[in-house]
Enzyme design. Sequence first.
Site, PDB file in Angstrom:
ATOM      1  N   SER A 217     -17.281 -36.581  10.034  1.00 25.97           N
ATOM      2  CA  SER A 217     -16.381 -35.898  11.372  1.00 25.97           C
ATOM      3  C   SER A 217     -15.223 -37.072  11.303  1.00 25.97           C
ATOM      4  CB  SER A 217     -17.326 -36.463  12.602  1.00 25.97           C
ATOM      5  OG  SER A 217     -17.839 -37.520  12.680  1.00 25.97           O
ATOM      6  N   GLY A 219     -12.817 -37.148  13.368  1.00 27.03           N
ATOM      7  CA  GLY A 219     -11.897 -37.124  14.700  1.00 27.03           C
ATOM      8  C   GLY A 219     -11.016 -35.801  14.972  1.00 27.03           C
ATOM      9  N   ALA A 220      -9.864 -35.955  15.184  1.00 29.79           N
ATOM     10  CA  ALA A 220      -8.958 -34.757  15.320  1.00 29.79           C
ATOM     11  C   ALA A 220      -8.781 -33.966  14.405  1.00 29.79           C
ATOM     12  CB  ALA A 220      -7.507 -35.460  15.739  1.00 29.79           C
ATOM     13  N   GLY A 222     -11.323 -32.811  12.849  1.00 24.64           N
ATOM     14  CA  GLY A 222     -12.475 -32.131  12.653  1.00 24.64           C
ATOM     15  C   GLY A 222     -13.771 -32.256  11.518  1.00 24.64           C
ATOM     16  N   GLY A 248     -20.882 -36.909  18.167  1.00 25.41           N
ATOM     17  CA  GLY A 248     -21.531 -36.905  16.958  1.00 25.41           C
ATOM     18  C   GLY A 248     -22.867 -36.572  16.942  1.00 25.41           C
ATOM     19  N   ASP A 249     -23.680 -36.855  17.998  1.00 24.07           N
ATOM     20  CA  ASP A 249     -25.180 -36.485  18.081  1.00 24.07           C
ATOM     21  C   ASP A 249     -25.174 -34.912  18.180  1.00 24.07           C
ATOM     22  OD1 ASP A 249     -25.448 -39.309  17.890  1.00 24.07           O
ATOM     23  OD2 ASP A 249     -25.736 -39.495  20.026  1.00 24.07           O
TER      24      ASP A 249
HETATM   25  O1  LIG Z   1     -25.919 -48.523  18.479  1.00 25.09           O
HETATM   26  P1  LIG Z   1     -26.056 -47.567  18.005  1.00 25.09           P
HETATM   27  O2  LIG Z   1     -27.481 -46.964  17.786  1.00 25.09           O
HETATM   28  O3  LIG Z   1     -25.139 -47.230  16.755  1.00 25.09           O
HETATM   29  O4  LIG Z   1     -25.508 -46.460  19.035  1.00 25.09           O
HETATM   30  C1  LIG Z   1     -26.307 -46.283  20.151  1.00 25.09           C
HETATM   31  C2  LIG Z   1     -25.345 -45.358  21.046  1.00 25.09           C
HETATM   32  O5  LIG Z   1     -24.097 -45.751  21.550  1.00 25.09           O
HETATM   33  O6  LIG Z   1     -25.191 -44.146  20.532  1.00 25.09           O
HETATM   34  C3  LIG Z   1     -25.093 -42.987  21.433  1.00 25.09           C
HETATM   35  C4  LIG Z   1     -23.974 -42.160  21.156  1.00 25.09           C
HETATM   36  O7  LIG Z   1     -23.986 -41.696  19.887  1.00 25.09           O
HETATM   37  C5  LIG Z   1     -25.504 -43.600  22.833  1.00 25.09           C
HETATM   38  O8  LIG Z   1     -26.246 -42.780  23.399  1.00 25.09           O
HETATM   39  C6  LIG Z   1     -26.318 -44.828  22.438  1.00 25.09           C
HETATM   40  O9  LIG Z   1     -26.684 -45.521  23.126  1.00 25.09           O
END
Ligand SMILES: O=P(O)(O)OC[C@@]1(O)O[C@H](CO)[C@@H](O)[C@@H]1O
Length: 307
Positions: A217, A219-220, A222, A248-249
């Site tokens: 990914s 960013g801008a 894509g 990203g999730d």
């Molecule tokens: O500290 P990590 O595990 O890298 O990221 C955690 C986090 O920032 O990532 C999510 C967004 O992607 C949030 O919901 C979450 O709390």
Amino acid sequence: MILTVTLNTALDITYRVPRLRPHASHRVTEVTERPGGKGLNVARVLAALGHEATVTGFVGGGTGRALRDRLAAVDGVSDALVPVSGPTRRTVAVVDESTGDTTQLNEPGPHVSPAEWAAFQEAYAGLLGSASAVALCGSLPPGVPVGAYATLVRAARAASVPVLLDTSGEPLRRGVAARPDLVKPNAGELAELTGSHEPLQAVRDTRRRGAHAVVASLGARGLYALTPDGEWRAPAPDRLAGNPTGAGDSAVAGLLSGLLDGEDWPRRLARAVALSAATVVAPAAGEFDAGTYEKLLARVSVDRVTS
Ligand SMILES: O=P(O)(O)OC[C@@]1(O)O[C@H](CO)[C@@H](O)[C@@H]1O
């Protein structure tokens, strides 16, 4: 079911402030609390798309209880979290309403003992038996070995379960060497992994290090996908105002959902791009605006790279 692993779960707190200024005291205009950590966000989006999702990882203390209570109210997500003696961390996202920018503060998480890590691996091995795919997501809490994701990738591969890895730093480097089916780094993670600030070169290097497919990914710019079936570029839609936490999730959820629905790469990437953008306009990570998703899904262009 699709299994998501979040070793460092979190109670995600989002504050909205009219304007964020260092050294100043702020009045918070809105507070939201959600069960979080990357894999929990992935699972919520998968469930909203109609998939059965199970979450595992560590959970403990009062924050852990609050996280589980909230998780129990989410339809379509099963809780297979493993107890740990220390308390689950909090993360705080501060959204500046004047600019739309988000500042993220992530606690380190509870200390995990060798016995707790061993108990987790046993639970994970059992869950793999009923998983159609697994996503390994986010940072490691203190005490968990830096090669943890490599171990979990190998276990998934031994069980013939497709495995996606989304993490950073040394856990990513070791995890990639264990040959996951897919990794989804962002530009910063790619640069840290490969030492190259030229994203396309870094994507190729990541694949040479062991990943079967890489979806970066950028960013801008894509998404950029390098896979055994070819290379594709999916430009991001016009910049949408909102909270990018969890975008990203949602891309990970789109890729997994497309895989399990038997979609080809271009359609999986279109889902990932549309879901990611639809998450920015939703108030918190793990949610997306369904109208924006449907509208963008019909419009996203995915181009084959032929060079
Ligand atoms: O500290 P990590 O595990 O890298 O990221 C955690 C986090 O920032 O990532 C999510 C967004 O992607 C949030 O919901 C979450 O709390």
